[in-house]
Design an enzyme around this catalytic site. Structure first.
Site, PDB file in Angstrom:
ATOM      1  N   GLU A   1       4.371 -11.020  -6.196  1.00  0.00           N
ATOM      2  CA  GLU A   1       3.300 -11.174  -7.182  1.00  0.00           C
ATOM      3  C   GLU A   1       3.663 -10.637  -8.554  1.00  0.00           C
ATOM      4  O   GLU A   1       2.994 -10.960  -9.544  1.00  0.00           O
ATOM      5  CB  GLU A   1       2.017 -10.505  -6.683  1.00  0.00           C
ATOM      6  CG  GLU A   1       2.043  -8.983  -6.580  1.00  0.00           C
ATOM      7  CD  GLU A   1       2.556  -8.461  -5.250  1.00  0.00           C
ATOM      8  OE1 GLU A   1       2.148  -7.362  -4.852  1.00  0.00           O
ATOM      9  OE2 GLU A   1       3.357  -9.157  -4.605  1.00  0.00           O
TER      10      GLU A   1
ATOM     11  N   GLY B   1       0.825  -1.198   0.000  1.00  0.00           N
ATOM     12  CA  GLY B   1       0.000   0.000   0.000  1.00  0.00           C
ATOM     13  C   GLY B   1       0.857   1.244   0.000  1.00  0.00           C
ATOM     14  O   GLY B   1       2.055   1.194   0.300  1.00  0.00           O
TER      15      GLY B   1
ATOM     16  N   LYS C   1     -10.499 -11.983 -16.511  1.00  0.00           N
ATOM     17  CA  LYS C   1     -10.706 -12.090 -17.958  1.00  0.00           C
ATOM     18  C   LYS C   1     -10.179 -13.408 -18.518  1.00  0.00           C
ATOM     19  O   LYS C   1     -10.855 -14.066 -19.312  1.00  0.00           O
ATOM     20  CB  LYS C   1     -10.003 -10.916 -18.656  1.00  0.00           C
ATOM     21  CG  LYS C   1     -10.275 -10.818 -20.148  1.00  0.00           C
ATOM     22  CD  LYS C   1     -11.623 -10.220 -20.431  1.00  0.00           C
ATOM     23  CE  LYS C   1     -11.839  -9.945 -21.901  1.00  0.00           C
ATOM     24  NZ  LYS C   1     -13.146  -9.334 -22.166  1.00  0.00           N
TER      25      LYS C   1
ATOM     26  N   HIS D   1       7.806  -7.595  -3.531  1.00  0.00           N
ATOM     27  CA  HIS D   1       6.521  -8.001  -4.120  1.00  0.00           C
ATOM     28  C   HIS D   1       6.686  -9.311  -4.892  1.00  0.00           C
ATOM     29  O   HIS D   1       7.148  -9.304  -6.042  1.00  0.00           O
ATOM     30  CB  HIS D   1       6.003  -6.900  -5.054  1.00  0.00           C
ATOM     31  CG  HIS D   1       5.492  -5.700  -4.333  1.00  0.00           C
ATOM     32  ND1 HIS D   1       4.184  -5.559  -3.950  1.00  0.00           N
ATOM     33  CD2 HIS D   1       6.126  -4.578  -3.898  1.00  0.00           C
ATOM     34  CE1 HIS D   1       4.017  -4.408  -3.326  1.00  0.00           C
ATOM     35  NE2 HIS D   1       5.197  -3.793  -3.277  1.00  0.00           N
TER      36      HIS D   1
ATOM     37  N   SER E   1     -23.462  -8.497 -26.505  1.00  0.00           N
ATOM     38  CA  SER E   1     -22.709  -7.580 -27.354  1.00  0.00           C
ATOM     39  C   SER E   1     -21.974  -8.315 -28.461  1.00  0.00           C
ATOM     40  O   SER E   1     -21.539  -7.694 -29.431  1.00  0.00           O
ATOM     41  CB  SER E   1     -21.692  -6.823 -26.501  1.00  0.00           C
ATOM     42  OG  SER E   1     -20.670  -7.697 -26.047  1.00  0.00           O
ATOM     43  N   GLY E   2     -21.796  -9.610 -28.304  1.00  0.00           N
ATOM     44  CA  GLY E   2     -20.987 -10.369 -29.242  1.00  0.00           C
ATOM     45  C   GLY E   2     -19.560 -10.534 -28.763  1.00  0.00           C
ATOM     46  O   GLY E   2     -18.772 -11.274 -29.350  1.00  0.00           O
ATOM     47  N   GLY E   3     -19.209  -9.844 -27.646  1.00  0.00           N
ATOM     48  CA  GLY E   3     -17.892 -10.005 -27.048  1.00  0.00           C
ATOM     49  C   GLY E   3     -17.807 -11.280 -26.244  1.00  0.00           C
ATOM     50  O   GLY E   3     -18.809 -11.960 -25.987  1.00  0.00           O
ATOM     51  N   VAL E   4     -16.606 -11.608 -25.800  1.00  0.00           N
ATOM     52  CA  VAL E   4     -16.385 -12.870 -25.097  1.00  0.00           C
ATOM     53  C   VAL E   4     -17.135 -12.911 -23.771  1.00  0.00           C
ATOM     54  O   VAL E   4     -17.778 -13.919 -23.441  1.00  0.00           O
ATOM     55  CB  VAL E   4     -14.875 -13.100 -24.871  1.00  0.00           C
ATOM     56  CG1 VAL E   4     -14.642 -14.350 -24.029  1.00  0.00           C
ATOM     57  CG2 VAL E   4     -14.152 -13.232 -26.204  1.00  0.00           C
ATOM     58  N   ASP E   5     -17.105 -11.832 -22.987  1.00  0.00           N
ATOM     59  CA  ASP E   5     -17.704 -11.856 -21.655  1.00  0.00           C
ATOM     60  C   ASP E   5     -19.213 -12.102 -21.706  1.00  0.00           C
ATOM     61  O   ASP E   5     -19.724 -13.009 -21.036  1.00  0.00           O
ATOM     62  CB  ASP E   5     -17.429 -10.542 -20.918  1.00  0.00           C
ATOM     63  CG  ASP E   5     -15.949 -10.274 -20.740  1.00  0.00           C
ATOM     64  OD1 ASP E   5     -15.158 -11.229 -20.850  1.00  0.00           O
ATOM     65  OD2 ASP E   5     -15.574  -9.109 -20.510  1.00  0.00           O
ATOM     66  N   SER E   6     -19.926 -11.299 -22.485  1.00  0.00           N
ATOM     67  CA  SER E   6     -21.384 -11.466 -22.541  1.00  0.00           C
ATOM     68  C   SER E   6     -21.759 -12.792 -23.194  1.00  0.00           C
ATOM     69  O   SER E   6     -22.757 -13.414 -22.830  1.00  0.00           O
ATOM     70  CB  SER E   6     -22.028 -10.299 -23.291  1.00  0.00           C
ATOM     71  OG  SER E   6     -21.663 -10.289 -24.658  1.00  0.00           O
ATOM     72  N   SER E   7     -20.940 -13.251 -24.128  1.00  0.00           N
ATOM     73  CA  SER E   7     -21.232 -14.520 -24.806  1.00  0.00           C
ATOM     74  C   SER E   7     -21.065 -15.708 -23.869  1.00  0.00           C
ATOM     75  O   SER E   7     -21.892 -16.628 -23.850  1.00  0.00           O
ATOM     76  CB  SER E   7     -20.315 -14.686 -26.023  1.00  0.00           C
ATOM     77  OG  SER E   7     -20.532 -13.656 -26.956  1.00  0.00           O
TER      78      SER E   7
ATOM     79  N   CYS F   1       5.241  -6.135   1.716  1.00  0.00           N
ATOM     80  CA  CYS F   1       5.592  -4.706   1.692  1.00  0.00           C
ATOM     81  C   CYS F   1       4.905  -3.966   2.843  1.00  0.00           C
ATOM     82  O   CYS F   1       5.254  -4.184   3.999  1.00  0.00           O
ATOM     83  CB  CYS F   1       5.266  -4.115   0.330  1.00  0.00           C
ATOM     84  SG  CYS F   1       6.094  -2.521   0.023  1.00  0.00           S
ATOM     85  N   TYR F   2       3.911  -3.110   2.566  1.00  0.00           N
ATOM     86  CA  TYR F   2       3.200  -2.441   3.657  1.00  0.00           C
ATOM     87  C   TYR F   2       2.626  -3.477   4.616  1.00  0.00           C
ATOM     88  O   TYR F   2       2.611  -3.264   5.838  1.00  0.00           O
ATOM     89  CB  TYR F   2       2.076  -1.560   3.110  1.00  0.00           C
ATOM     90  CG  TYR F   2       1.319  -0.820   4.199  1.00  0.00           C
ATOM     91  CD1 TYR F   2       1.736   0.437   4.619  1.00  0.00           C
ATOM     92  CD2 TYR F   2       0.214  -1.395   4.808  1.00  0.00           C
ATOM     93  CE1 TYR F   2       1.055   1.111   5.630  1.00  0.00           C
ATOM     94  CE2 TYR F   2      -0.472  -0.739   5.825  1.00  0.00           C
ATOM     95  CZ  TYR F   2      -0.044   0.510   6.231  1.00  0.00           C
ATOM     96  OH  TYR F   2      -0.718   1.164   7.241  1.00  0.00           O
TER      97      TYR F   2
END
Length: 519
Positions: A178, A59, A375, A176, A229-235, A86-87
């Site tokens: 990560e 942070g 994603k 870090h 929408s035709g995008g990956v997420d909504s599909s 870290c923090y």
């Protein structure tokens, strides 16, 4: 908050810009984790989450400042392994009886090398070839470890770079693990979750079955509408819900006239013909283009599109009798970012056309089957559901469509030119087998005309910019290093095949300072 049956790892966020990377690394290890801001983490909230282990993020604050973030002291008595980063390390030390100092000589930013001091199980696989490279980003440092802690690694400006209290399974690092700049960081985190007893049961197959059961329990016999929408997420969201409730789902595909070449036909064919999903094709392109006529300000364009999208979606959704639920492709980063570390809104870089407004205005309950996924996990789920690889791997496409790839005033003629140029560009990328190496690629038509010579005649046509970037999640991006041969060949094809363009440029701006899209 999820009610998943998987063992959970709780990440308490103190405002680090890379907290999401912790979660991504753990998900890659098939460990289910949740990020929650420190302000919400009362002891009752921790007990409700019932974590098997806890990670305290980095942070921007200093633990030496009065009023700096803390966690309830009882968390340290909860009885699970805790890792401070870290923090998070500095806060652990202060709350458990150690000391942290600020001032000259304490800061360390960027690459550093940690030397081993003692052997430790969580460091299995480390120091085999000598000092380990790590990524530091701190202005303070631990000057005295808390009682019970020992030192297992040091760096030039962090004398307590790795510390641990083995008896309580408390671990704390100044660097870090990560970020990819710590090459052995993934191994470090893998050792921590193994030590905590996680079995790696967070799989897309298990998620699919659990979410289908949850959707059926939530929806019952009611109907659901989904904005496609035709995008990956909504599909992927539509496919998962359809698998759960079948004909109770109706998708509404709003065609705003700002899609790529043949995109509407491809979406309709894929869902209504291949998957037999009930689909309303709302062709409202004339309405959108009339409202956008003469508009050049990017925020105005986005807001016009957002308002019309809600109005059009509601008009068609009202024709679906008995619909009580609205499905949205909300992802986990959206959930995290909706509760900012500071408790206030984050800076708006640009508006999003279809975020907010729909549920309240329509009086519908939400179904969000992807809200626990990143994603890349959505793509994994799409593969699990049987969506074609060519579709799952499609580049992201913005909700406002070509409107934000057409700086300046939007006209039907400019959109037609842009579609054709974009089609040639993507064909070139596929022809050279580069599509899967690139996160996103597109053409932007510029609001200027330039003089050119074609044959023996003078031309005065539009210039365009090619854009292609590599990225992991779209948060940061680098331009793709095409060869000059590729760019020359592509420019020649666009100028020869697309009437209305006589000059081609390539955008080599990274994100930041630029954004991926032009508007």
């Amino acid at each position: 908050m999820s009610d998943t049956s998987h063992a959970r790892l709780l990440i308490i966020d103190f405002g680090s810009q890379v907290t999401q990377l912790i979660a991504r690394r753990l998900r890659e290890l098939k460990v289910y984790c949740e990020i929650h801001p420190f302000q919400t983490m009362t002891m009752d909230a921790v007990r409700k989450i019932a974590p098997k282990a806890i990670i305290l993020s980095g942070g921007p604050d200093s633990v030496t400042r009065d009023g700096s973030p803390r966690i309830p002291q009882e968390v340290f008595e909860y009885g699970v392994p805790i890792l401070g980063i870290c923090y998070g390390q500095q806060m652990m030390m202060v709350q458990l009886g150690g000391k942290v100092e600020s001032g000259h000589g304490t800061a360390e930013f960027g690459r550093a090398f940690v030397s081993s001091r003692n052997k430790l199980g969580i460091l299995d696989g480390w120091f085999a070839a000598g000092d380990e490279q790590v990524w530091m980003s701190h202005g303070d440092h631990v000057s005295e470890v808390a009682p019970g802690f020992q030192v297992y690694g040091t760096s030039p400006n962090a004398p307590f770079a790795i510390t641990a209290d083995i008896s309580r399974d408390f671990y704390a690092v100044q660097f870090h693990p990560e970020v990819h700049h710590t090459p052995s960081g993934a191994k470090f985190l893998a050792n921590f979750v193994q030590l905590a007893g996680f079995t790696g049961d967070w799989t897309m197959s298990a998620y699919r079955e659990e979410m289908i059961a949850k959707i059926r329990a939530q929806v019952g016999e009611k109907r659901v509408i989904c904005g496609l929408s035709g995008g990956v997420d909504s599909s992927v969201a539509a496919m998962l819900i359809h698998e759960a409730i079948g004909e109770q789902l109706t998708c509404v595909f709003v065609d705003h006239g700002l899609l790529r070449e043949n995109e509407a036909e491809e979406v309709i064919g894929m869902f209504s013909e291949n998957y037999n999903i009930q689909l309303i094709h709302a062709d409202e392109s004339k309405l959108f283009l009339e409202e956008l006529d003469g508009q050049s300000d990017p925020e105005t364009k986005r807001k016009i599109i957002g308002k019309l999208f809600i109005d059009v979606f509601q008009k068609h959704a009202d024709t679906i009798e008995g619909a009580e639920f609205l499905a949205q492709g909300t992802l986990y980063p959206d959930v995290i970012e909706s509760v900012s570390f500071s408790g206030g809104p984050s800076v708006t870089i640009k508006s999003h056309h279809n975020v907010g407004g729909l549920p309240e205005k329509m009086g519908l309950k939400l179904v969000e089957p992807l809200r626990e996924l990143f994603k890349d996990e959505v793509r994994q789920l799409g593969h699990e559901l049987g969506l074609p690889k060519s579709f799952i791997g499609r580049h992201p496409f913005p909700g406002p469509g070509l409107a934000i790839r057409c700086p300046g005033k939007i006209t039907t003629n400019k959109l037609d030119i842009l579609r054709k140029a974009d089609a040639v560009y993507i064909d070139q990328i596929r022809k050279h087998n580069l599509y899967d190496e690139i996160w996103q690629a597109f053409v932007a038509i510029l609001p200027v005309r330039t003089v050119g010579v074609m044959g023996d005649g003078r031309t005065y046509d539009y210039a365009c910019a090619l854009r292609a970037v590599t990225s992991v999640d779209g948060m940061t991006a680098d331009y793709y290093p095409f060869s000059h041969e590729f760019l020359s060949e592509t420019a020649t094809r666009i100028i020869n095949e697309v009437k209305g363009i006589n000059r081609v440029t390539y955008d080599i701006t990274s994100k930041p300072p630029g954004t991926i899209e032009w508007e």
